[in-house]
Design a protein around this motif. Structure first.
Motif, PDB file in Angstrom:
ATOM      1  N   ASN A  90      -4.862  13.759  29.647  1.00 24.73           N
ATOM      2  CA  ASN A  90      -5.588  12.592  30.246  1.00 24.73           C
ATOM      3  C   ASN A  90      -4.854  11.289  30.263  1.00 24.73           C
ATOM      4  N   ASN A  91      -3.518  11.258  29.605  1.00 20.80           N
ATOM      5  CA  ASN A  91      -2.717   9.980  29.916  1.00 20.80           C
ATOM      6  C   ASN A  91      -1.433  10.508  30.251  1.00 20.80           C
ATOM      7  N   PRO A  92      -0.969  10.938  31.215  1.00 22.98           N
ATOM      8  CA  PRO A  92       0.380  11.410  31.438  1.00 22.98           C
ATOM      9  C   PRO A  92       1.268  10.628  31.712  1.00 22.98           C
ATOM     10  N   LEU A  93       0.924   9.200  32.210  1.00 23.49           N
ATOM     11  CA  LEU A  93       2.091   8.311  32.778  1.00 23.49           C
ATOM     12  C   LEU A  93       1.458   6.893  32.753  1.00 23.49           C
ATOM     13  N   GLY A  94       1.997   6.218  32.069  1.00 20.16           N
ATOM     14  CA  GLY A  94       1.533   4.593  31.857  1.00 20.16           C
ATOM     15  C   GLY A  94       2.518   3.880  32.844  1.00 20.16           C
ATOM     16  N   MET A  95       2.193   2.616  33.114  1.00 21.39           N
ATOM     17  CA  MET A  95       2.856   1.547  33.840  1.00 21.39           C
ATOM     18  C   MET A  95       2.452   0.188  33.349  1.00 21.39           C
ATOM     19  N   GLY A  96       3.409  -0.681  32.990  1.00 21.87           N
ATOM     20  CA  GLY A  96       2.953  -1.956  32.530  1.00 21.87           C
ATOM     21  C   GLY A  96       4.172  -2.891  32.446  1.00 21.87           C
ATOM     22  N   LEU A  97       3.906  -4.079  31.968  1.00 23.25           N
ATOM     23  CA  LEU A  97       4.723  -5.243  31.839  1.00 23.25           C
ATOM     24  C   LEU A  97       5.117  -5.311  30.243  1.00 23.25           C
ATOM     25  N   GLY A  98       6.404  -6.151  30.088  1.00 21.70           N
ATOM     26  CA  GLY A  98       6.709  -6.294  28.811  1.00 21.70           C
ATOM     27  C   GLY A  98       7.754  -7.782  28.918  1.00 21.70           C
ATOM     28  N   ILE A  99       7.679  -8.459  27.657  1.00 19.78           N
ATOM     29  CA  ILE A  99       8.601  -9.615  27.625  1.00 19.78           C
ATOM     30  C   ILE A  99       9.346  -9.279  26.258  1.00 19.78           C
ATOM     31  N   GLN A 100      10.739  -9.495  26.355  1.00 24.55           N
ATOM     32  CA  GLN A 100      11.526  -9.304  25.304  1.00 24.55           C
ATOM     33  C   GLN A 100      12.290 -10.714  24.945  1.00 24.55           C
ATOM     34  N   SER A 101      12.479 -11.219  23.898  1.00 23.38           N
ATOM     35  CA  SER A 101      13.398 -12.470  23.563  1.00 23.38           C
ATOM     36  C   SER A 101      14.318 -11.689  22.721  1.00 23.38           C
ATOM     37  N   ILE A 102      15.774 -12.123  22.718  1.00 24.64           N
ATOM     38  CA  ILE A 102      16.586 -11.885  22.100  1.00 24.64           C
ATOM     39  C   ILE A 102      17.287 -13.248  21.631  1.00 24.64           C
ATOM     40  N   PHE A 103      17.432 -13.458  20.463  1.00 33.23           N
ATOM     41  CA  PHE A 103      17.810 -14.869  19.851  1.00 33.23           C
ATOM     42  C   PHE A 103      19.493 -14.852  19.390  1.00 33.23           C
ATOM     43  N   GLY A 104      20.208 -15.591  20.123  1.00 25.15           N
ATOM     44  CA  GLY A 104      21.649 -15.508  19.675  1.00 25.15           C
ATOM     45  C   GLY A 104      21.863 -16.115  18.587  1.00 25.15           C
ATOM     46  N   THR A 105      22.611 -15.385  17.867  1.00 24.16           N
ATOM     47  CA  THR A 105      23.125 -15.763  16.383  1.00 24.16           C
ATOM     48  C   THR A 105      24.539 -15.945  16.229  1.00 24.16           C
ATOM     49  N   GLY A 106      25.304 -15.439  17.341  1.00 29.99           N
ATOM     50  CA  GLY A 106      26.808 -15.625  17.267  1.00 29.99           C
ATOM     51  C   GLY A 106      27.391 -14.278  16.753  1.00 29.99           C
ATOM     52  N   GLY A 107      26.700 -13.467  16.064  1.00 27.39           N
ATOM     53  CA  GLY A 107      27.158 -12.365  15.821  1.00 27.39           C
ATOM     54  C   GLY A 107      26.844 -11.084  16.740  1.00 27.39           C
ATOM     55  N   LYS A 108      26.980  -9.987  16.218  1.00 31.71           N
ATOM     56  CA  LYS A 108      26.623  -8.726  17.001  1.00 31.71           C
ATOM     57  C   LYS A 108      25.220  -8.471  16.891  1.00 31.71           C
ATOM     58  N   PHE A 109      24.565  -8.503  15.750  1.00 30.55           N
ATOM     59  CA  PHE A 109      23.124  -8.379  15.465  1.00 30.55           C
ATOM     60  C   PHE A 109      22.555  -9.605  15.878  1.00 30.55           C
ATOM     61  N   LYS A 110      21.452  -9.150  16.519  1.00 33.55           N
ATOM     62  CA  LYS A 110      20.620 -10.354  17.057  1.00 33.55           C
ATOM     63  C   LYS A 110      19.065 -10.079  16.704  1.00 33.55           C
ATOM     64  N   PRO A 111      18.470 -11.028  16.326  1.00 31.36           N
ATOM     65  CA  PRO A 111      16.995 -10.525  16.037  1.00 31.36           C
ATOM     66  C   PRO A 111      16.101 -10.691  17.415  1.00 31.36           C
ATOM     67  N   VAL A 146      12.325  -9.931  19.653  1.00 34.41           N
ATOM     68  CA  VAL A 146      10.920  -9.632  19.623  1.00 34.41           C
ATOM     69  C   VAL A 146      10.410  -9.170  21.046  1.00 34.41           C
ATOM     70  N   GLU A 147       9.449  -8.363  20.931  1.00 32.83           N
ATOM     71  CA  GLU A 147       9.042  -7.599  22.225  1.00 32.83           C
ATOM     72  C   GLU A 147       7.319  -7.426  22.233  1.00 32.83           C
ATOM     73  N   ILE A 148       6.931  -7.797  23.380  1.00 35.97           N
ATOM     74  CA  ILE A 148       5.635  -7.634  23.639  1.00 35.97           C
ATOM     75  C   ILE A 148       5.276  -6.784  24.810  1.00 35.97           C
ATOM     76  N   THR A 149       4.858  -5.594  24.637  1.00 36.60           N
ATOM     77  CA  THR A 149       4.540  -4.709  25.926  1.00 36.60           C
ATOM     78  C   THR A 149       3.170  -4.438  25.936  1.00 36.60           C
ATOM     79  N   GLY A 150       2.626  -4.154  27.209  1.00 39.16           N
ATOM     80  CA  GLY A 150       1.503  -3.395  27.570  1.00 39.16           C
ATOM     81  C   GLY A 150       1.414  -2.544  28.661  1.00 39.16           C
TER      82      GLY A 150
END
Length: 176
Positions: A44-65, A67-71
């Motif tokens: 009943n739900n083999p394939l979905g399509m949608g949009l998303g927004i992702q923000s990557i916050f630069g902290t100067g290191g290799k690990f960065k916080p 946040v992602e919102i997808t639908g």
């Protein structure tokens, strides 16, 4: 004493405000295709399509916080009525919205891996989801990006608690 505390807090605020370097934030708009791997009502739900927004916050290191919102909307349907062992209807997934947060690790200039987790909203239920991803940039300017992700939503269903899992193929453009 009150004036001293207020003055101290005001000075602390000013020192923090002027001593911080500006952090770069990259925000991407994604278009994605999400085929379902495992679900109670896979037909009943083999394939979905949608949009998303992702923000990557630069902290100067290799690990960065990040946040992602997808639908995603699951438009394909085999129109088969499915029930569990008790005769209760198994609800399909008409749409899914994810609000996820976590960290991205930039292993090289043009690629990153991330792990985000948070609530997923399906059929009025709020469920826990995780999403590990592998992302890459098409150029050194990092204007266009692609991402392959695995999404696992835990305990979907009202009677039978089975995980919903899918793979997401995303193409994104940097907004700012």
């Amino acid at each position: 004493m009150r004036k001293f505390i207020l003055s101290f807090l005001w000075c602390f605020f000013l020192v923090q405000a002027f001593s911080q370097s500006s952090n770069k934030t990259a925000t991407f708009l994604f278009a994605q295709v999400t085929p379902t791997i495992n679900d109670l009502t896979l037909g009943n739900n083999p394939l979905g399509m949608g949009l998303g927004i992702q923000s990557i916050f630069g902290t100067g290191g290799k690990f960065k916080p990040t946040v992602e919102i997808t639908g995603d909307a699951y438009l394909l349907n085999d129109k088969v009525f499915r029930t569990n062992g008790n005769g209760a209807e198994l609800l399909e997934v008409p749409a899914m919205v994810n609000l996820l947060a976590g960290a991205a690790f930039a292993s090289a200039k043009n690629m990153y891996v991330s792990l985000v987790a948070g609530p997923s909203f399906i059929n009025g239920q709020t469920l826990f989801a995780i999403k590990p991803s592998f992302g890459f940039y098409f150029s050194s300017k990092q204007r266009w990006t692609g991402k392959i992700s695995y999404i696992n939503v835990f305990n979907r269903g009202t009677v039978i608690k089975e995980n919903f899992s899918s793979v997401s193929f995303s193409l994104g453009i940097k907004l700012f």
